[in-house]
Design a protein around this motif. Sequence first.
Motif, PDB file in Angstrom:
ATOM      1  N   GLN A   2       0.775  -1.351  -0.065  1.00  0.00           N
ATOM      2  CA  GLN A   2      -0.022  -0.034   0.148  1.00  0.00           C
ATOM      3  C   GLN A   2       0.704   1.234   0.069  1.00  0.00           C
ATOM      4  O   GLN A   2       1.648   1.568   0.954  1.00  0.00           O
ATOM      5  CB  GLN A   2      -0.756  -0.150   1.450  1.00  0.00           C
ATOM      6  N   TYR A  32      -0.355  15.018  -6.522  1.00  0.00           N
ATOM      7  CA  TYR A  32      -1.710  15.449  -6.282  1.00  0.00           C
ATOM      8  C   TYR A  32      -2.449  14.460  -5.587  1.00  0.00           C
ATOM      9  O   TYR A  32      -2.134  13.224  -5.632  1.00  0.00           O
ATOM     10  CB  TYR A  32      -2.104  15.459  -7.872  1.00  0.00           C
ATOM     11  N   LEU A  34      -6.091  13.541  -3.510  1.00  0.00           N
ATOM     12  CA  LEU A  34      -7.612  13.438  -3.563  1.00  0.00           C
ATOM     13  C   LEU A  34      -8.398  12.983  -2.303  1.00  0.00           C
ATOM     14  O   LEU A  34      -7.747  11.921  -1.944  1.00  0.00           O
ATOM     15  CB  LEU A  34      -8.272  13.033  -4.976  1.00  0.00           C
ATOM     16  N   TYR A  36     -12.080  11.140  -1.814  1.00  0.00           N
ATOM     17  CA  TYR A  36     -13.320  10.747  -2.339  1.00  0.00           C
ATOM     18  C   TYR A  36     -14.040  10.335  -1.254  1.00  0.00           C
ATOM     19  O   TYR A  36     -13.890   9.696  -0.073  1.00  0.00           O
ATOM     20  CB  TYR A  36     -13.054   9.483  -2.973  1.00  0.00           C
ATOM     21  N   PRO A  44     -17.730   5.823  -5.377  1.00  0.00           N
ATOM     22  CA  PRO A  44     -17.163   6.989  -4.802  1.00  0.00           C
ATOM     23  C   PRO A  44     -17.225   8.086  -5.566  1.00  0.00           C
ATOM     24  O   PRO A  44     -17.407   8.325  -6.645  1.00  0.00           O
ATOM     25  CB  PRO A  44     -15.550   6.610  -4.649  1.00  0.00           C
ATOM     26  N   PHE A  89     -12.145   7.847   1.220  1.00  0.00           N
ATOM     27  CA  PHE A  89     -10.958   7.390   0.593  1.00  0.00           C
ATOM     28  C   PHE A  89     -10.121   8.491   0.296  1.00  0.00           C
ATOM     29  O   PHE A  89     -10.413   9.491  -0.166  1.00  0.00           O
ATOM     30  CB  PHE A  89     -11.107   6.653  -0.719  1.00  0.00           C
ATOM     31  N   SER A  93      -1.777  10.667  -6.610  1.00  0.00           N
ATOM     32  CA  SER A  93      -1.607  10.446  -8.029  1.00  0.00           C
ATOM     33  C   SER A  93      -0.059  10.750  -8.297  1.00  0.00           C
ATOM     34  O   SER A  93       0.399  11.786  -7.769  1.00  0.00           O
ATOM     35  CB  SER A  93      -2.562  11.374  -8.960  1.00  0.00           C
ATOM     36  N   VAL A  95       2.206  11.868 -11.632  1.00  0.00           N
ATOM     37  CA  VAL A  95       2.121  12.205 -13.182  1.00  0.00           C
ATOM     38  C   VAL A  95       3.231  11.455 -14.017  1.00  0.00           C
ATOM     39  O   VAL A  95       4.313  11.508 -13.243  1.00  0.00           O
ATOM     40  CB  VAL A  95       2.108  13.682 -13.521  1.00  0.00           C
ATOM     41  N   GLY A 104      -2.466  10.941 -14.360  1.00  0.00           N
ATOM     42  CA  GLY A 104      -2.023  10.407 -13.011  1.00  0.00           C
ATOM     43  C   GLY A 104      -2.908   9.286 -12.683  1.00  0.00           C
ATOM     44  O   GLY A 104      -4.124   9.330 -12.378  1.00  0.00           O
ATOM     45  N   ARG A 105      -2.374   8.328 -12.506  1.00  0.00           N
ATOM     46  CA  ARG A 105      -2.849   7.172 -11.998  1.00  0.00           C
ATOM     47  C   ARG A 105      -3.231   7.295 -10.553  1.00  0.00           C
ATOM     48  O   ARG A 105      -2.220   7.515  -9.676  1.00  0.00           O
ATOM     49  CB  ARG A 105      -1.974   5.783 -11.995  1.00  0.00           C
ATOM     50  N   LEU A 106      -4.292   6.981  -9.981  1.00  0.00           N
ATOM     51  CA  LEU A 106      -4.695   6.976  -8.557  1.00  0.00           C
ATOM     52  C   LEU A 106      -4.520   5.647  -7.908  1.00  0.00           C
ATOM     53  O   LEU A 106      -4.623   4.669  -8.110  1.00  0.00           O
ATOM     54  CB  LEU A 106      -6.192   7.470  -8.569  1.00  0.00           C
ATOM     55  N   PHE A 108      -5.280   4.548  -3.976  1.00  0.00           N
ATOM     56  CA  PHE A 108      -6.431   4.678  -3.044  1.00  0.00           C
ATOM     57  C   PHE A 108      -5.655   3.907  -1.678  1.00  0.00           C
ATOM     58  O   PHE A 108      -5.168   2.809  -1.702  1.00  0.00           O
ATOM     59  CB  PHE A 108      -7.798   4.246  -3.454  1.00  0.00           C
ATOM     60  N   GLY A 109      -6.176   4.587  -0.496  1.00  0.00           N
ATOM     61  CA  GLY A 109      -6.186   4.081   0.606  1.00  0.00           C
ATOM     62  C   GLY A 109      -7.529   3.040   0.790  1.00  0.00           C
ATOM     63  O   GLY A 109      -8.266   2.994   0.041  1.00  0.00           O
ATOM     64  N   ARG A 110      -7.549   2.351   1.994  1.00  0.00           N
ATOM     65  CA  ARG A 110      -8.515   1.341   2.416  1.00  0.00           C
ATOM     66  C   ARG A 110      -9.761   2.140   2.747  1.00  0.00           C
ATOM     67  O   ARG A 110     -10.717   1.497   2.934  1.00  0.00           O
ATOM     68  CB  ARG A 110      -8.097   0.467   3.291  1.00  0.00           C
TER      69      ARG A 110
END
Lengths: 118, 116
Positions: A2, A32, A34, A36, A44, A89, A93, A95, A104-106, A108-110
Amino acid sequence: DQQVKQNSPSLSVQEGRISILNCDYTNSMFDYFLWYKKYPAEGPTFLISISSIKDKNEDGRFTVFLNKSAKHLSLHIVPSQPGDSAVYFCAASEVRVDRGSTLGRLYFGRGTQLTVWP
Amino acid sequence: DAGVIQSPRHEVTEMGQEVTLRCKPISGHDYLFWYRQTMMRGLELLIYFNNNVPIDDSGMPEDRFSAKMPNASFSTLKIQPSEPRDSAVYFCASSSGGGARHNEQFFGPGTRLTVL
C-alpha cells in the motif's frame, strides 16, 4: 504494498464537532492528492483535492492539509453533519507519460468509515 | 449526463462460470478505469484505457481476468473461470484528461459480484 495508507478504519464524531481523517503515503513522486466520499451502494464521488505545491485547500466545510515532509495529509470537516457519514478514501497520483498520454494514476487507501452522530 | 453506467448491479454465480461486467463511461471522457474493492485491499486499480487502448493492466490479478473497450462508449471486464476469491465490488470510472482537475475520476455505482 500500500502506497497510500489510512490507518484508522473508523471514526465517530458528534454532530457539530470537527472530523479529522488522516492519510499517509510513501511515494515521494506523488504530486496530487484527492479525497473521495462513498455512500453505501454507490460509487465514490470526488470531494476535494490538493496539489503538492500547496499545503492547504479549503472548500466550504472541507479543508485538506498537506505536509510533504511528513508525507501526510488530512481532511478536516467542520462542522460535521450526520449526512457526512460515509467512507472516505484518500487517493494520490503521480504524473507520468505513458505512450504519449499524460495521466495521473490514482492509488487509493483502504478508506475510513466516518460516523457523525446527533 | 447519466454518469457512468454499470451493469449488472449484482451478480451471483457459481465457481467456474464466466462473468462479464459492463460499463458505459461518461460521454466525452477518454479515460476508463476498472477497480476492485475488497475489505482486505481496499480500492485497487485493475486496468485503465485511454482512447479505447489499454494503457496499464498491471493490476489485473491473473489471466482469468480480461478487459476490452471496443469503442468509446463501452467496456467489459470478464472473469473466466470465476472463483470465490473474486467476490468483490467492481467499479468502473471515467475521466477526461487535461486541466487542473484531470485526475478527478467519476465512478459508476459498482457491480457486486458473489462467486459461490
